[in-house]
Motif scaffolding. Structure first.
Motif, PDB file in Angstrom:
ATOM      1  N   ASP A   2       0.845  -1.189   0.000  1.00  0.00           N
ATOM      2  CA  ASP A   2       0.000   0.000   0.000  1.00  0.00           C
ATOM      3  C   ASP A   2       0.883   1.243   0.000  1.00  0.00           C
ATOM      4  OD1 ASP A   2       0.605   0.938   2.688  1.00  0.00           O
ATOM      5  OD2 ASP A   2      -0.525  -0.786   3.379  1.00  0.00           O
TER       6      ASP A   2
ATOM      7  N   GLY B  40      -1.765  -5.712   1.083  1.00  0.00           N
ATOM      8  CA  GLY B  40      -3.097  -5.216   1.385  1.00  0.00           C
ATOM      9  C   GLY B  40      -3.442  -5.205   2.854  1.00  0.00           C
TER      10      GLY B  40
ATOM     11  N   PRO C  68      -2.805  -3.421   6.234  1.00  0.00           N
ATOM     12  CA  PRO C  68      -2.143  -2.219   6.744  1.00  0.00           C
ATOM     13  C   PRO C  68      -1.265  -2.568   7.932  1.00  0.00           C
ATOM     14  CG  PRO C  68      -4.493  -2.191   7.285  1.00  0.00           C
ATOM     15  CD  PRO C  68      -4.270  -3.388   6.430  1.00  0.00           C
TER      16      PRO C  68
ATOM     17  N   THR D 290       1.049   1.561   7.931  1.00  0.00           N
ATOM     18  CA  THR D 290       0.007   2.587   7.917  1.00  0.00           C
ATOM     19  C   THR D 290      -0.580   2.823   9.304  1.00  0.00           C
ATOM     20  OG1 THR D 290      -0.487   1.757   5.729  1.00  0.00           O
ATOM     21  CG2 THR D 290      -2.076   3.260   6.690  1.00  0.00           C
TER      22      THR D 290
ATOM     23  N   VAL E 284      -4.153  -1.068  -2.461  1.00  0.00           N
ATOM     24  CA  VAL E 284      -2.753  -1.338  -2.753  1.00  0.00           C
ATOM     25  C   VAL E 284      -2.493  -1.034  -4.214  1.00  0.00           C
ATOM     26  CG1 VAL E 284      -2.619  -3.142  -1.037  1.00  0.00           C
ATOM     27  CG2 VAL E 284      -3.130  -3.741  -3.408  1.00  0.00           C
TER      28      VAL E 284
END
Lengths: 207, 207, 207
Positions: free
Chosen positions: A29, B148, B150, B153, B199
């Motif tokens: 990502d 994909g 996280p 993040t 993604v």
């Protein structure tokens, strides 16, 4: 601002692009893109700064570097699908980043008054470590270890050229340009013409 | 003792548990458990301390950290067979450790007066590096690089929350708790509900 | 020159030989040999120096170390084909290098006045990290992680022996020799007689 700092900026930008391209092959990502871009971009220079005890580390003193790496990651995130061959783009950008990073690493070590052996090692290391970290973390075969493809060798010749240029009396920034030029010329020739160098071949043990 | 130190203790303990669980999947001996537990437990924080030039490094100043990591390794060595799913336990413990380590890393960087970009990076790095080292050394696919899902993040959002909390005037320890809470809530939701984030998908090159 | 420095020289030489042998298995060129030899040779000691904040790092202060590592790489490049089994040579040389490096790492940490827990960790780390970096970079299964083969355990016992020798009043260099001897004896026995130590075995979860 010393002109040598420009080399650090350029190498951060180009290495970040290769890191983001590798992230695109791993389908991460956008934060993953930024992470791999930053790791690749500052990995070599950070190791150099820690080893030479230069504090604060360059990207802590000047966070613009991280902004550049993140911008490169964003750019790649939105445009990588337009490339015909990401593998090829990675190879050529990596060659450019290698050249600039070798120049940055060896110039700074020389600037700090390190012995010539250390200048060579710092050059090779600053050049190779960012890409090596990128490949080890992303589980790709490190470019450094591809059989018969000169990589560390190009970096070493570039760092040697910097020392020779220094001995011939060139000012630091010109010597750094010579170093980057030699490294890139060698690596590009290897990529373009498939130049190889003699590698170790095991022979059967004697009877 | 500053309350922020508690975060370091907690993250060392939980990361050590995940390291030992990964060691149990690799069927190491008890010293191997301790090695991987210590590496995972102190890897991120050590890198943070080296980069910020904080000496002595936290676990050299205070070897209790290593004792905690070794105790966690022993505990897992004798009890891991009782777990129904070690893979699941690793995922959830890693989520908890990530949250606490992000809080510890970004709080300490803020405390040292680093720029906000550096606070974000230190938070993400302290959180992610221990687990990354564990997975690279043990030859598992890094959690950081699962498509994909996280991970970095969540860490980034947590570090952002810490900055926002600071700007709103919260005292450091409360800001750290907010940070850990946000990180864990995001990561846990991702694990529990299979939340993904967009993604990179390569599209075919234009004709 | 302190006699402890001899240990660093010896460990650099022997680790460089193992790094070059691994490079020969990966069929690198001669600069690749030198790169892997240097990384393996100075990896553990460099980490030790960075963590203990000893600057300049040992091979920057004294570039002879790099010359030794490069000479070892050259030697292996031209003679490795004469070995009957490179895998066996790597195992035994690695055992010797591990022993000397554990002695060097723990002696120096003790010399710096570190707590006993830190002495143990520095010994194990200096011993294991060079070989671990070599194996991770060259994509081989780390010796450290081979199931049921004591590796970190031998290093830990050696570092313990150093502490005990120190408590019994032996001078530092003798204590270092005891440490190297114990480490090598254990590791060599493990290699020669296939000694194993109890490893974690997962049992089926209770019904």
């Amino acid at each position: 601002m010393s002109p040598l700092v420009l080399l650090d900026y350029a190498s951060v930008l180009i290495f970040a692009l290769t890191g983001a391209l590798v992230a695109s092959r791993a389908q991460l990502d956008v934060v993953g893109f930024a992470f791999l871009a930053c790791l690749t971009a500052v990995g070599g220079g950070t190791t150099r700064d820690l080893l030479l005890d230069r504090h604060p580390v360059f990207w802590i003193a000047q966070p613009t570097y991280l902004a550049i790496a993140c911008a490169a990651a964003l750019l790649v995130f939105f445009t990588a699908h337009r490339l015909e061959s990401r593998a090829k783009a990675i190879l050529w950008l990596d060659a450019a980043a290698l050249s600039v990073a070798v120049a940055a690493g060896s110039s700074i070590a020389k600037d700090e008054g390190a012995a010539w052996g250390v200048v060579l090692v710092m050059g090779v290391m600053t050049g190779c470590l960012g890409g090596l970290m990128r490949d080890v973390v992303a589980n790709e075969v490190p470019l450094l270890l591809k059989q018969g493809e000169p990589y560390a060798t190009c970096a070493l010749c570039g760092a040697l050229a910097l020392l020779v240029a220094g001995w011939l009396g060139l000012p630091p920034f010109s010597a750094a340009l010579v170093c980057a030029g030699v490294t890139f010329a060698l690596r590009a020739s290897a990529l373009a013409f498939g130049w190889g160098i003699p590698v170790y071949k095991s022979r059967p043990p004697r009877a």
